[in-house]
Scaffold this active site. Structure first.
Site, PDB file in Angstrom:
ATOM      1  N   ASP A  49       3.556  -5.326   4.464  1.00  0.00           N
ATOM      2  CA  ASP A  49       2.206  -5.627   4.952  1.00  0.00           C
ATOM      3  C   ASP A  49       1.759  -7.024   4.503  1.00  0.00           C
ATOM      4  O   ASP A  49       2.428  -7.670   3.678  1.00  0.00           O
ATOM      5  CB  ASP A  49       1.212  -4.561   4.472  1.00  0.00           C
ATOM      6  CG  ASP A  49       1.452  -4.163   3.022  1.00  0.00           C
ATOM      7  OD1 ASP A  49       1.639  -2.966   2.750  1.00  0.00           O
ATOM      8  OD2 ASP A  49       1.512  -5.087   2.176  1.00  0.00           O
ATOM      9  N   ASP A  62       8.900 -16.820  21.630  1.00  0.00           N
ATOM     10  CA  ASP A  62       9.915 -15.810  21.916  1.00  0.00           C
ATOM     11  C   ASP A  62      10.467 -15.942  23.347  1.00  0.00           C
ATOM     12  O   ASP A  62       9.702 -15.946  24.300  1.00  0.00           O
ATOM     13  CB  ASP A  62       9.249 -14.431  21.754  1.00  0.00           C
ATOM     14  CG  ASP A  62      10.232 -13.285  21.792  1.00  0.00           C
ATOM     15  OD1 ASP A  62      11.097 -13.248  20.907  1.00  0.00           O
ATOM     16  OD2 ASP A  62      10.147 -12.472  22.711  1.00  0.00           O
ATOM     17  N   ASN A  71       0.828  -1.231   0.000  1.00  0.00           N
ATOM     18  CA  ASN A  71       0.000   0.000   0.000  1.00  0.00           C
ATOM     19  C   ASN A  71       0.851   1.266   0.000  1.00  0.00           C
ATOM     20  O   ASN A  71       0.336   2.355   0.208  1.00  0.00           O
ATOM     21  CB  ASN A  71      -0.978  -0.014   1.195  1.00  0.00           C
ATOM     22  CG  ASN A  71      -0.226   0.100   2.526  1.00  0.00           C
ATOM     23  OD1 ASN A  71       1.017   0.096   2.544  1.00  0.00           O
ATOM     24  ND2 ASN A  71      -0.978   0.197   3.608  1.00  0.00           N
ATOM     25  N   GLU A 102      12.439 -20.184  21.208  1.00  0.00           N
ATOM     26  CA  GLU A 102      13.671 -19.407  21.115  1.00  0.00           C
ATOM     27  C   GLU A 102      14.243 -19.388  22.528  1.00  0.00           C
ATOM     28  O   GLU A 102      13.590 -18.885  23.451  1.00  0.00           O
ATOM     29  CB  GLU A 102      13.401 -17.985  20.640  1.00  0.00           C
ATOM     30  CG  GLU A 102      14.691 -17.234  20.405  1.00  0.00           C
ATOM     31  CD  GLU A 102      14.607 -15.755  20.695  1.00  0.00           C
ATOM     32  OE1 GLU A 102      13.740 -15.341  21.478  1.00  0.00           O
ATOM     33  OE2 GLU A 102      15.413 -15.001  20.134  1.00  0.00           O
ATOM     34  N   ASP A 112       4.560 -15.973  15.542  1.00  0.00           N
ATOM     35  CA  ASP A 112       5.488 -15.663  16.632  1.00  0.00           C
ATOM     36  C   ASP A 112       4.670 -15.457  17.910  1.00  0.00           C
ATOM     37  O   ASP A 112       3.703 -14.683  17.894  1.00  0.00           O
ATOM     38  CB  ASP A 112       6.265 -14.377  16.294  1.00  0.00           C
ATOM     39  CG  ASP A 112       7.705 -14.446  16.766  1.00  0.00           C
ATOM     40  OD1 ASP A 112       8.614 -14.165  15.962  1.00  0.00           O
ATOM     41  OD2 ASP A 112       7.908 -14.826  17.937  1.00  0.00           O
ATOM     42  N   ASP A 159       3.057   2.641   1.971  1.00  0.00           N
ATOM     43  CA  ASP A 159       3.375   3.498   3.136  1.00  0.00           C
ATOM     44  C   ASP A 159       4.805   3.251   3.619  1.00  0.00           C
ATOM     45  O   ASP A 159       5.210   3.759   4.651  1.00  0.00           O
ATOM     46  CB  ASP A 159       2.370   3.247   4.283  1.00  0.00           C
ATOM     47  CG  ASP A 159       2.465   1.818   4.806  1.00  0.00           C
ATOM     48  OD1 ASP A 159       1.753   1.487   5.766  1.00  0.00           O
ATOM     49  OD2 ASP A 159       3.262   1.020   4.252  1.00  0.00           O
ATOM     50  N   HIS A 207      16.210 -12.249  12.337  1.00  0.00           N
ATOM     51  CA  HIS A 207      15.959 -10.798  12.402  1.00  0.00           C
ATOM     52  C   HIS A 207      16.730 -10.119  13.534  1.00  0.00           C
ATOM     53  O   HIS A 207      16.634  -8.895  13.703  1.00  0.00           O
ATOM     54  CB  HIS A 207      14.461 -10.561  12.571  1.00  0.00           C
ATOM     55  CG  HIS A 207      13.968 -11.103  13.864  1.00  0.00           C
ATOM     56  ND1 HIS A 207      13.914 -12.458  14.159  1.00  0.00           N
ATOM     57  CD2 HIS A 207      13.559 -10.474  14.976  1.00  0.00           C
ATOM     58  CE1 HIS A 207      13.477 -12.617  15.376  1.00  0.00           C
ATOM     59  NE2 HIS A 207      13.262 -11.445  15.910  1.00  0.00           N
ATOM     60  N   ASP A 208      17.457 -10.927  14.326  1.00  0.00           N
ATOM     61  CA  ASP A 208      18.189 -10.343  15.468  1.00  0.00           C
ATOM     62  C   ASP A 208      19.686 -10.297  15.256  1.00  0.00           C
ATOM     63  O   ASP A 208      20.418  -9.881  16.158  1.00  0.00           O
ATOM     64  CB  ASP A 208      17.954 -11.198  16.728  1.00  0.00           C
ATOM     65  CG  ASP A 208      16.582 -11.016  17.303  1.00  0.00           C
ATOM     66  OD1 ASP A 208      16.092 -11.945  17.963  1.00  0.00           O
ATOM     67  OD2 ASP A 208      15.977  -9.943  17.071  1.00  0.00           O
TER      68      ASP A 208
HETATM   69  O1  TEU Z   1      15.106 -12.006  21.104  1.00  0.00           O
HETATM   70  C1  TEU Z   1      15.553 -12.457  22.361  1.00  0.00           C
HETATM   71  C2  TEU Z   1      16.971 -12.785  22.280  1.00  0.00           C
HETATM   72  O2  TEU Z   1      17.389 -13.792  21.781  1.00  0.00           O
HETATM   73  C3  TEU Z   1      17.888 -11.726  22.652  1.00  0.00           C
HETATM   74  O3  TEU Z   1      18.923 -12.279  23.373  1.00  0.00           O
HETATM   75  C4  TEU Z   1      18.253 -11.125  21.336  1.00  0.00           C
HETATM   76  O4  TEU Z   1      19.492 -11.457  21.005  1.00  0.00           O
HETATM   77  C5  TEU Z   1      17.921  -9.724  21.452  1.00  0.00           C
HETATM   78  O5  TEU Z   1      17.341  -9.382  20.266  1.00  0.00           O
HETATM   79  C6  TEU Z   1      19.139  -8.893  21.761  1.00  0.00           C
HETATM   80  O6  TEU Z   1      19.995  -8.944  20.650  1.00  0.00           O
HETATM   81  C7  TEU Z   1      13.699 -12.083  21.003  1.00  0.00           C
HETATM   82  C8  TEU Z   1      13.292 -11.516  19.655  1.00  0.00           C
HETATM   83  O7  TEU Z   1      13.812 -12.359  18.631  1.00  0.00           O
HETATM   84  C9  TEU Z   1      13.832 -10.119  19.558  1.00  0.00           C
HETATM   85  O8  TEU Z   1      13.574  -9.561  18.260  1.00  0.00           O
HETATM   86  C10 TEU Z   1      13.160  -9.279  20.620  1.00  0.00           C
HETATM   87  O9  TEU Z   1      13.751  -7.989  20.622  1.00  0.00           O
HETATM   88  C11 TEU Z   1      13.324  -9.906  22.018  1.00  0.00           C
HETATM   89  O10 TEU Z   1      13.100 -11.305  22.040  1.00  0.00           O
HETATM   90  C12 TEU Z   1      12.283  -9.312  22.952  1.00  0.00           C
HETATM   91  O11 TEU Z   1      11.023  -9.772  22.561  1.00  0.00           O
HETATM   92 CA    CA Z   2       2.491  -1.126   3.755  1.00  0.00          CA
END
Ligand code: TEU
Ligand code: CA
Length: 621
Positions: free
Chosen positions: A113, A275, A107, A333, A182, A109, A404-405
């Protein structure tokens, strides 16, 4: 029943217990040391009380008491019989992790999405993916990009509507793909109705006079793990100041969580990624953490929640009240958990979690995410051998590099990107021929690498911004930015590159975070037979059509041979031989190369030596 552990216990006896093994192993890893330390008889025969005397200047007595409690709390020892692997869809599946904010914006923005994901389902299907893990899409103020949930039952307006979600789920299923979501239930946003309204009892709200928080725990995103409210009340948050930890000792809270899980499973969701699920049980009364452990692990207090006293009890209860009712999949996780604890969390007969993500492979010993170093793949080899030779058939590993971390594995191993394509394909060969379930993170299939951000203005991640603010005063802005650049989570949150239009075709608007200026994109790679994308498609196809690569026994060869990673996969009358050069130099084979059929390689032609990062898969029967 083994004798309870006391200060009189020896290190070598500690190491035989599942918890002792993992804690000692983790401490050695953080100190950049190996297990050989324990095998040294002087160290092995050291009693805890001697160690506590030697180290009393740096390690407080609290640590040893906590360690003994942790050891004596865990009475179980994982089964290690050679039972048959029980076949399950999630042991055969190739998972694909989507970070919705950065996947596809339809969309305009500038934020990804659900309709954007729907528009890319054929791309995902063509990759050969069997299951999608969707990062949080719930209503959230986005303090931590959706890991701070304000309403578990509502789709964030940013991502779309519940109708969009229902359409996404049905179109995913129609393609024969499963969808896991998640589940963030260690904490909620401080804007959640429970926190704002009449359920403060669902959280850790403690009294403490003056400016001293109830304990010395620190947050993953910097500073104390406590918010101070008026009338001397404090609230616990292991993560951001707006992510308030839930008190799982409250049975009513647990019932509310189970009700929510069943709402989503009732809609047909196939399971969840949970998580930081090993953090949900905290030591009673939340005692102070040991300062030495806090320095070593980076976060003070971790010994009081990473494997809490009621963790197994709550996981068993949750599974019985939710997952088992729908035969749903769960992958936890579990930061800080080692192999023995993972066995106790995921062995099929334990009826807790199906699988975990263990993070010890993400950084080489003695390094942290924000250290600027070259990742040596010989450590990945060591880690995989260690786990795959000891995990047994009651458990099943997750195999991943990116998420993603974390920064991109490609950039950790080869920051110059001189070997980008051949290395990306080698990593694919390893990930899809080892024994375990592969989890691909969006962009990995394209050879996505870290983005050379130019300044802090380009960064969005709360962890990076907080860390920068805490460092710049002591080491200066330039050095602080350099440190952040090594480990910022934003490297993996740069938008997907779909084509060579503006912003890589991710958005017609201005992306919430700058797109790559890099050349790679899905459209160009679709057209290039030798692209990383087409290599991923080939190796995923090979794995999906091979019993040996899914369930076959694994046997590692030449384990002591540096830079050489060789193993076989075999089941009944199907077998593969996989050889990898983990280095950027040529490598002589210590064996004759007389295989019949090379089915896949990251080099076009054949060669007497293994070339830099060369990987070959041979079908031997
Ligand atoms: O991450 C938790 C975790 O593994 C942390 O130790 C992680 O390395 C953190 O991101 C610091 O680098 C989970 C999610 O994957 C993360 O995206 C969130 O920020 C976090 O929990 C809190 O929900
Ligand atoms: Ca969007």
């Amino acid at each position: 029943m083994t004798e309870p552990f006391t200060l009189n216990s020896k290190i070598k006896d500690l190491y035989k217990s599942p918890i002792g093994h993992d804690i000692v192993y983790k401490i050695l890893l953080q100190m950049g040391m190996g297990e050989w330390v324990i095998q040294n008889p002087i160290v092995g025969n050291l009693r805890l009380k001697t160690l506590s005397t030697f180290t009393k200047k740096s390690i407080g007595p609290g640590f040893f008491n906590t360690l003994i409690n942790l050891l004596n709390n865990e009475k179980d020892v994982p089964l290690n019989d050679d039972s048959e692997i029980v076949r399950k869809w999630w042991k055969e599946a190739v998972f694909y992790q989507i970070y919705p904010k950065s996947f596809m914006d339809l969309n305009g923005d500038g934020i990804g999405d659900l309709r954007g994901i729907i528009s890319k389902l054929d791309y995902i299907k063509d990759l050969g993916v069997d299951a999608i893990w969707l990062c949080p899409i719930y209503d959230s103020p986005f303090d931590d990009n959706g890991y701070d949930i304000r309403d578990y039952y509502k789709i964030s307006d940013v991502f779309g509507t519940m109708d969009d979600f229902d359409e996404l789920l049905s179109k995913v299923h129609r393609r024969g793909i499963k969808l896991i979501m998640d589940l963030v239930v260690n904490h909620t946003s401080d804007e959640h109705q429970w926190f704002k309204g009449d359920h403060k009892d669902f959280y850790f709200i403690k009294e403490s006079k003056g400016n001293n928080p109830p304990n010395n725990w620190t947050s993953y995103f910097g500073g104390s793990a406590w918010n101070k409210y008026d009338d001397d009340k404090w609230g616990l948050h292991l993560f951001s100041k707006k992510q308030m930890d839930l008190n799982w000792d409250n049975a009513e809270l647990r019932r509310e969580v189970y009700k929510m899980i069943n709402f989503w499973l009732g809609k047909g969701v196939d399971g969840f990624r949970l998580d930081v699920i090993n953090y949900i049980s905290k030591t009673k009364d939340l005692p102070d953490g040991d300062e030495f452990v806090g320095k070593l692990m980076g976060f003070c207090g971790i010994e009081h929640y990473f494997y809490g006293p009621k963790l197994h009890e709550y996981l068993k209860e949750m599974r019985k009240e939710t997952f088992d009712k729908y035969d749903a999949f769960s992958v936890g996780e579990t930061p800080g958990v080692g192999i023995e604890m993972s066995k106790l969390l995921t062995s099929d007969y334990r009826k807790e979690l199906d699988m975990v993500f263990s993070f010890d492979l993400l950084e080489t010993p003695g390094h942290g995410k924000f250290d600027d170093y070259i990742y040596d793949l010989n450590y990945l080899k060591h880690y995989m051998i260690e786990w795959m030779e000891n995990y047994g058939n009651h458990c099943f590993m997750s195999i991943f590099y990116d998420n993603h971390d974390n920064p991109r594995m490609l950039s950790k191993v080869d920051p110059s990107l001189e070997h980008r394509a051949v290395l990306a394909k080698l990593l694919a060969i390893i990930q899809f021929t080892l024994k375990g379930t592969p989890f691909l993170y969006q962009g990995q299939e394209l050879g996505a690498v870290n983005k050379p951000f130019k300044s802090m203005d380009e960064l969005r991640d709360i962890e990076s911004i907080n860390l920068y603010e805490s460092l710049k005063g002591s080491i200066g802005e330039k050095e602080a930015f350099k440190k952040i650049l090594s480990g910022t989570r934003d490297h993996s949150r740069v938008p997907m590159q779909w084509n060579n239009e503006k912003n890589g075709g991710f958005s017609k608007g201005t992306p919430w975070i700058n797109a790559y200026l890099d050349s790679f994109n899905a459209l160009d790679e679709e057209k290039d037979i030798d692209s990383i994308l087409n290599f991923y498609r080939e190796i995923i196809y090979l794995r999906k059509n091979s019993e040996a690569l899914k369930y076959g026994d694994i046997e590692f060869r030449y384990k002591k041979h540096k830079n050489l990673f060789v193993y076989t996969r075999k089941i009944n009358d199907e077998a593969y031989f996989i050889e990898c050069n983990l280095s950027r130099m040529n490598l002589k084979r210590p064996y004759k190369k007389d295989f019949k059929e090379r089915v896949l390689s990251n080099y076009k032609d054949d060669s007497e030596v293994l070339r830099p990062f060369e990987g070959n898969v041979y079908k031997v029967i």
